[in-house]
Design a protein around this motif. Structure first.
Motif, short mmCIF file in Angstrom:
data_model
loop_
_atom_site.label_atom_id
_atom_site.label_comp_id
_atom_site.label_asym_id
_atom_site.label_seq_id
_atom_site.Cartn_x
_atom_site.Cartn_y
_atom_site.Cartn_z
N UNK A 178 0.76 -1.37 -0.08
CA UNK A 178 0.08 0.02 0.15
C UNK A 178 0.92 1.19 -0.12
N UNK A 179 1.84 1.15 0.95
CA UNK A 179 2.98 2.51 0.78
C UNK A 179 3.54 2.52 -0.53
N UNK A 180 3.95 1.41 -0.98
CA UNK A 180 4.61 1.53 -2.43
C UNK A 180 3.79 2.06 -3.58
N UNK A 181 2.40 1.80 -3.50
CA UNK A 181 1.59 2.46 -4.53
C UNK A 181 1.61 3.69 -4.64
N UNK A 182 1.81 4.54 -3.42
CA UNK A 182 2.08 5.92 -3.52
C UNK A 182 3.33 6.50 -4.52
N UNK A 183 4.11 5.89 -4.30
CA UNK A 183 5.55 5.99 -5.18
C UNK A 183 5.13 5.83 -6.62
N UNK A 184 4.96 4.42 -6.85
CA UNK A 184 4.84 3.82 -8.27
C UNK A 184 3.76 4.54 -9.03
N UNK A 185 2.57 4.81 -8.44
CA UNK A 185 1.35 5.33 -9.09
C UNK A 185 1.82 6.85 -9.57
N UNK A 186 2.44 7.56 -8.49
CA UNK A 186 2.81 9.02 -8.75
C UNK A 186 3.78 9.23 -9.70
N UNK A 187 4.61 8.25 -9.73
CA UNK A 187 5.82 8.46 -10.76
C UNK A 187 5.29 8.58 -12.24
N UNK A 188 4.38 7.64 -12.46
CA UNK A 188 3.76 7.43 -13.87
C UNK A 188 3.33 8.79 -14.01
N UNK A 189 2.40 9.44 -13.30
CA UNK A 189 1.73 10.77 -13.50
C UNK A 189 2.79 11.89 -13.80
N UNK A 190 3.93 12.18 -12.78
CA UNK A 190 4.44 13.17 -13.08
C UNK A 190 5.73 12.93 -14.09
N UNK A 191 5.95 11.39 -14.41
CA UNK A 191 6.81 11.21 -15.61
C UNK A 191 6.18 11.58 -17.14
N UNK A 192 4.88 11.43 -17.28
CA UNK A 192 3.86 11.67 -18.14
C UNK A 192 3.89 13.06 -18.61
N UNK A 193 3.82 13.86 -17.45
CA UNK A 193 3.66 15.31 -17.37
C UNK A 193 4.79 16.02 -18.26
N UNK A 194 6.02 15.38 -17.85
CA UNK A 194 7.22 15.95 -18.40
C UNK A 194 7.15 15.35 -19.58
N UNK A 195 6.78 14.14 -20.22
CA UNK A 195 6.84 13.68 -21.66
C UNK A 195 5.72 14.56 -22.24
N UNK A 196 4.62 14.72 -21.78
CA UNK A 196 3.43 15.53 -22.35
C UNK A 196 4.03 17.01 -22.65
N UNK A 197 4.59 17.58 -21.92
CA UNK A 197 5.27 19.02 -22.31
C UNK A 197 6.32 19.15 -23.41
N UNK A 198 7.16 18.22 -23.26
CA UNK A 198 8.38 18.10 -24.03
C UNK A 198 7.69 17.70 -25.66
N UNK A 199 6.77 16.75 -25.41
CA UNK A 199 6.19 16.31 -26.70
C UNK A 199 5.36 17.40 -27.38
N UNK A 200 4.66 18.25 -26.71
CA UNK A 200 3.65 19.24 -27.25
C UNK A 200 4.66 20.27 -27.69
N UNK A 201 5.74 20.62 -27.28
CA UNK A 201 6.72 21.76 -27.49
C UNK A 201 7.49 21.33 -28.74
N UNK A 202 8.04 20.28 -28.78
CA UNK A 202 8.91 19.80 -30.05
C UNK A 202 7.86 19.39 -31.32
N UNK A 203 6.92 18.66 -30.91
CA UNK A 203 5.99 18.18 -31.95
C UNK A 203 5.23 19.46 -32.37
N UNK A 204 4.86 20.30 -31.63
CA UNK A 204 4.14 21.67 -32.09
C UNK A 204 4.95 22.48 -33.09
#
Length: 388
Positions: A178-204
């Motif tokens: 249960x404690x590990x879910x906090x890190x493993x689930x959060x890292x996916x959202x934060x990582x996709x936020x970084x990827x989303x910003x870079x993808x929109x910038x360079x792709x745009x």
């Protein structure tokens, strides 16, 4: 023409909602369908994908649990039970000798086997111990703001409750998952936020400006895509300073995963912008003096944002699997941080797994979350496709 249609006024507009269960709009529903926005159409079509909706509810339950892990977990994250090292899972029972007792567990008694040098645990079926609910248990800092002891589920008084067994230090595996879910689930959202910003910038930039900018971005994408993914993750993770704090390591791993995942999203953005930049509304915005940044951000990207959200949803599982793989290999997050990958790191020893198979149980939530994201992403992708 039916009698009902003949009695309608000439400029009649049907305002009744469109039925998402219908395969195609027809009759009185057609007006509501053709007047609906793209977001509403996407939602209507997504609701028809029952597997995707079920997966979305599973993910919602996981993410709603994350802020309240301390309240849900029966034990503190690092609490050790020295008398119960590698204890097997305790089953939950309702009836004792034909009599309803309520949720309870049978206590363990152990003896040390001098031949195998292992602890042999024996279930004491004569003393049922009731599980407590909405009770006071181990102390914790709730969000780092307040010291609390309230738990939804607590072990029996003067007893134990190891629903998934314990590890080599006697720590409750269920609580640590249960404690590990906090890190493993959060890292996916934060990582996709970084990827989303870079993808929109360079792709745009590549899709709207074209020319040499497009060539430079495309070459960058090809170079990154040609590199083997897992060895590159391992090399960059190993380059993180070993004296960094767990928080810095967390953000370092997140940025690494996000920076290596943006090329796919950038290509999707580029292809959409190449198709949309020749449309009449773009020409009208240019003639009115709108800047390139405004045209991209206010006119082009919103036209296919639903596609981007579907693509991002399908990328989150790769982020979670990347963190799990790196932590499993000892190159990602490290104790005292707890994640699903860190928990699986203890299952590297084949002998330990053979003797204590419950150490592999942290892989179960990884499989459930990855499958749920995949099913929900497929549903969003189909709902966002105008030709589906």
């Amino acid at each position: 023409m039916t009698g009902e249609a003949m009695l309608r006024p000439r400029h009649y507009v049907d305002t009744r909602p469109f039925d998402p269960g219908a395969s195609e709009p027809g009759g009185t529903e057609s007006e509501a369908f053709y007047r609906a926005s793209s977001w509403r159409l996407t939602w209507w079509k997504f609701r028809r994908h029952r597997v995707a909706v079920a997966a979305a509810f599973v993910l919602l339950a996981f993410y709603l649990m994350v802020p309240f892990v301390e309240v849900i977990a029966p034990y503190a994250q690092s609490k050790r039970h020295g008398d119960f090292l590698y204890a097997p899972p305790q089953g939950v029972h309702l009836f004792h000798e034909g009599r309803f007792v309520g949720p309870f567990v049978y206590p363990y008694r152990f003896t040390f086997n001098l031949e195998t040098f292992r602890r042999d645990y024996v279930v004491d079926a004569g003393q049922p111990q009731r599980i407590r609910f909405f009770c006071k248990g181990d102390e914790y800092e709730f969000w780092g703001l307040r010291t609390m002891r309230f738990h939804i589920v607590c072990p029996p008084r003067d007893g134990t409750m190891f629903l998934l067994g314990t590890d080599r230090l006697g720590r409750d595996l269920f609580s640590r998952i249960l404690y590990g879910a906090r890190i493993s689930l959060t890292i996916g959202l934060v990582g996709i936020a970084v990827s989303f910003a870079l993808g929109l910038f360079f792709g745009g930039l590549a899709g709207y400006l074209g020319g040499w900018v497009d060539h430079v971005v495309q070459r960058m994408i090809e170079i990154l895509r040609s590199l083997p993914e897992l060895p590159l993750w391992m090399a960059l993770s190993a380059a993180l300073p070993p004296n960094w704090s767990p928080i810095l390591v967390f953000f370092g791993i997140t940025i690494i995963l996000g920076m290596l995942d943006w090329p796919g999203l950038a290509r999707a953005v580029r292809s959409k912008l190449l198709a949309l930049r020749e449309e009449d509304f773009v020409r009208a915005a240019e003639l009115m003096g709108a800047s390139r940044t405004r045209i991209i951000a206010r006119h082009l990207i919103p036209n296919f944002m639903s596609h981007l959200i579907a693509s991002a949803t399908l990328s989150i599982p790769s982020m979670i699997l990347g963190e799990t793989a790196l932590s499993f290999l000892g190159l990602g997050l490290r104790p005292p941080v707890t994640s699903w990958g860190v928990l699986l790191n203890e299952a590297q020893n084949l002998a330990a797994v053979q003797l204590h198979p419950w150490l592999l149980l942290p892989i179960a939530p990884v499989i459930v979350v990855v499958l749920a994201f995949s099913f929900m992403g497929d549903g969003l992708r189909d709902a966002a496709d105008p030709y589906h």
